[in-house]
Scaffold this motif. Structure first.
Motif, PDB file in Angstrom:
ATOM      1  N   ARG A   1      53.045  84.289  84.195  1.00 16.38           N
ATOM      2  CA  ARG A   1      52.628  85.513  84.865  1.00 16.38           C
ATOM      3  C   ARG A   1      53.835  86.389  85.206  1.00 16.38           C
ATOM      4  NH1 ARG A   1      47.424  86.264  87.133  1.00 16.38           N
ATOM      5  NH2 ARG A   1      45.958  85.335  85.657  1.00 16.38           N
ATOM      6  N   ALA A   2      54.903  85.759  85.686  1.00 16.89           N
ATOM      7  CA  ALA A   2      56.086  86.523  86.101  1.00 16.89           C
ATOM      8  C   ALA A   2      56.905  87.007  84.921  1.00 16.89           C
ATOM      9  CB  ALA A   2      56.954  85.664  87.022  1.00 16.89           C
ATOM     10  N   ALA A   3      56.910  86.245  83.843  1.00 16.94           N
ATOM     11  CA  ALA A   3      57.738  86.591  82.673  1.00 16.94           C
ATOM     12  C   ALA A   3      56.930  86.375  81.401  1.00 16.94           C
ATOM     13  CB  ALA A   3      59.013  85.751  82.665  1.00 16.94           C
ATOM     14  N   PRO A   4      56.012  87.291  81.091  1.00 11.22           N
ATOM     15  CA  PRO A   4      55.207  87.144  79.868  1.00 11.22           C
ATOM     16  C   PRO A   4      56.097  86.977  78.643  1.00 11.22           C
ATOM     17  CG  PRO A   4      54.370  88.934  81.231  1.00 11.22           C
ATOM     18  CD  PRO A   4      55.679  88.513  81.841  1.00 11.22           C
ATOM     19  N   GLY A   5      55.678  86.120  77.768  1.00 11.40           N
ATOM     20  CA  GLY A   5      56.470  85.849  76.570  1.00 11.40           C
ATOM     21  C   GLY A   5      57.333  84.613  76.695  1.00 11.40           C
ATOM     22  N   THR A   6      57.515  84.112  77.924  1.00 11.11           N
ATOM     23  CA  THR A   6      58.256  82.863  78.114  1.00 11.11           C
ATOM     24  C   THR A   6      57.432  81.713  77.535  1.00 11.11           C
ATOM     25  OG1 THR A   6      59.205  83.724  80.162  1.00 11.11           O
ATOM     26  CG2 THR A   6      59.381  81.352  79.783  1.00 11.11           C
ATOM     27  N   ARG A   7      58.035  80.942  76.678  1.00 14.28           N
ATOM     28  CA  ARG A   7      57.325  79.833  76.029  1.00 14.28           C
ATOM     29  C   ARG A   7      57.390  78.601  76.940  1.00 14.28           C
ATOM     30  NH1 ARG A   7      60.430  78.788  70.830  1.00 14.28           N
ATOM     31  NH2 ARG A   7      62.130  79.164  72.303  1.00 14.28           N
ATOM     32  N   VAL A   8      56.220  78.132  77.364  1.00 17.92           N
ATOM     33  CA  VAL A   8      56.135  76.998  78.283  1.00 17.92           C
ATOM     34  C   VAL A   8      55.316  75.891  77.640  1.00 17.92           C
ATOM     35  CG1 VAL A   8      55.408  76.209  80.570  1.00 17.92           C
ATOM     36  CG2 VAL A   8      56.245  78.556  80.273  1.00 17.92           C
ATOM     37  N   THR A   9      55.848  74.680  77.696  1.00 22.81           N
ATOM     38  CA  THR A   9      55.131  73.489  77.240  1.00 22.81           C
ATOM     39  C   THR A   9      55.009  72.532  78.412  1.00 22.81           C
ATOM     40  OG1 THR A   9      55.903  73.682  74.957  1.00 22.81           O
ATOM     41  CG2 THR A   9      55.162  71.502  75.667  1.00 22.81           C
ATOM     42  N   VAL A  10      53.827  71.930  78.576  1.00 22.47           N
ATOM     43  CA  VAL A  10      53.580  70.936  79.629  1.00 22.47           C
ATOM     44  C   VAL A  10      53.318  69.589  78.971  1.00 22.47           C
ATOM     45  CG1 VAL A  10      52.124  70.266  81.574  1.00 22.47           C
ATOM     46  CG2 VAL A  10      52.595  72.693  81.148  1.00 22.47           C
ATOM     47  N   LEU A  11      54.048  68.558  79.397  1.00 20.67           N
ATOM     48  CA  LEU A  11      53.822  67.197  78.938  1.00 20.67           C
ATOM     49  C   LEU A  11      53.098  66.420  80.035  1.00 20.67           C
ATOM     50  CD1 LEU A  11      57.263  66.260  77.308  1.00 20.67           C
ATOM     51  CD2 LEU A  11      55.274  67.325  76.233  1.00 20.67           C
ATOM     52  N   GLU A  12      51.951  65.848  79.701  1.00 22.11           N
ATOM     53  CA  GLU A  12      51.167  65.051  80.640  1.00 22.11           C
ATOM     54  C   GLU A  12      50.837  63.719  79.984  1.00 22.11           C
ATOM     55  OE1 GLU A  12      49.145  63.038  83.116  1.00 22.11           O
ATOM     56  OE2 GLU A  12      50.052  64.904  83.813  1.00 22.11           O
TER      57      GLU A  12
END
Length: 405
Positions: free
Chosen positions: A31-42
């Motif tokens: 939301r704060a930095a659109p375009g930032t690539r984020v991956t979540v490992l669960e």
């Protein structure tokens, strides 16, 4: 070691942990930095399988927490934001208010102190005499009480799922972190139990019950050890006895709130939890024992310091764990009409409590930074309530790190 070639990042930010705090962090970053690539490992096959999905479902007001602390600020702000988020996305929730009830004379000064603390934290509080308790809860008895109008309940698992969808992050389930290679000049590479390697510019540790272990894998010494406390619940067979939420006056020496009554969004009433040491970090019953994890708890000096300082309190919790009659007695202090047959065993939860070497139970949320890493090292209750502000704070630190690279 897993190598991190220059320019070969799979994502900008890698979040370890798919509970509500990890997913809120992913949501805040995108939301704060659109375009930032984020991956979540669960590591689990779905989100919110541990602390997020195994609690009372209460949206806490923030009345208990020291004014100015992260818990106080984030819980007050987070409660309002959580209600708004649930309303926006159609997630089941209700603002019910709650009673905190004194049943013994020695609790009255602590109840009055909560009134003062609530006012300092900007929380509306109504003081009640014994006769007024019945206006809210006809079956509850006490010497005095306070009503906190901003407390509520919601479906935190539903919130976590919506955060995962709305974040736009790549969520990889069944991905347990087994190794981390951090090179300050290059980045972070994580090896999962499935043999995958994920390379990122910055790592965020929201691993909950295993956050201290993930910090050490990263090469950062957390300075705390997670000591797991199991919270055991019953369900009330006659839910009509309780209209909303009823709590005892807590002991300020402990971060636990005592055995309370919670009418959830499904209409059922949960009673609990007590707090007993767990013999595994995911030790949801007495039969769950993981020798390596138990040894880690027993070799931490802080665990023995807790036992020496608080053995009397702990003995009472153990007694209530092993004796349904003792648990019933604790419930009857608030709800005299409850019978043994009214208590039906319900799934337990485990609190990831950070403990210092000297035995101090870390009272506030604890967030620390390392080279290319941000670690959330203490985020038990009210972290679900405060997850949106926590996520923004962690996200801010992550974006600051990215900006300096």
């Amino acid at each position: 070691m897993v190598q991190v070639p220059v320019g070969a990042y799979d994502c900008d930010v890698l979040v370890v942990g798919g509970g509500i705090v990890g997913l809120s962090t992913a949501y805040a970053i995108t939301r704060a930095a659109p375009g930032t690539r984020v991956t979540v490992l669960e590591k689990e096959p779905g989100p919110a399988r541990h602390q997020t999905g195994r609690n009372s479902g209460v949206i806490h007001s923030g009345i208990y927490y020291r004014p100015g602390s992260l818990k106080a600020r984030y819980a007050v702000r987070g409660a309002a934001e959580m209600v708004k988020f649930c309303a926006e996305y159609g997630i089941a929730h209700a603002v019910t208010g709650k009673l905190i009830v004194a049943t013994e004379r020695e609790e009255l000064p602590r109840l009055h102190a909560l009134v003062q603390r609530g006012r300092e934290n900007g929380i509306p509080v109504r003081e009640l005499g014994a006769a007024q308790i019945g206006e809210y809860e006809p079956e509850v008895r006490g010497l005095a009480a306070i009503h906190v109008g901003t407390t509520g309940v919601c479906d935190f698992v539903g919130v976590a799922r919506q955060l995962a969808r709305a974040s736009g992050a790549e969520i990889r389930y069944g991905a347990r972190v087994v190794r981390v290679d951090r090179r300050p000049e290059l980045g972070v590479a994580v090896l999962t139990s499935g043999g995958e390697i994920v390379r990122a510019r910055v790592l965020v540790n929201c691993a909950g019950l295993y956050c201290d272990e993930v910090a050490r894998l990263t090469g950062d010494e957390p300075g705390v050890r997670i000591v797991p406390f199991r919270g055991e619940y019953y369900e009330l067979a006659r839910p009509e006895l309780v209209r909303g939420l009823v709590y005892p006056v807590p002991d300020p020496a402990f971060p636990f709130l005592g055995v309370h009554l919670t009418r959830g969004i499904d209409g059922g009433v949960h009673i609990g939890p007590n707090a007993v040491p767990a013999m595994a970090r995911e030790g949801y019953g007495w039969r769950v024992v993981r020798p390596r994890e138990l040894a880690g708890t027993l070799t931490w000096p802080g665990s023995w310091a807790i036992a020496r300082q608080h053995w009397r309190y702990g003995a009472g919790e153990l007694h209530r764990s092993l004796s349904k009659g003792a648990f019933l007695e604790a419930v009857r202090r608030l709800l005299p009409g409850v019978e043994s047959d009214d208590l039906v065993r319900a799934p337990a939860g485990v609190r990831a409590q950070a403990v210092l070497r000297d035995g101090t139970l870390v009272d506030d949320f604890l967030i620390r930074e390392g080279e290319r890493a941000v670690h959330v090292l203490n985020a038990p209750s009210p972290a679900a309530t405060a997850s949106l502000p926590i996520g923004r704070e962690v996200g801010r630190r992550v974006l600051d790190l990215l900006g300096r690279l």
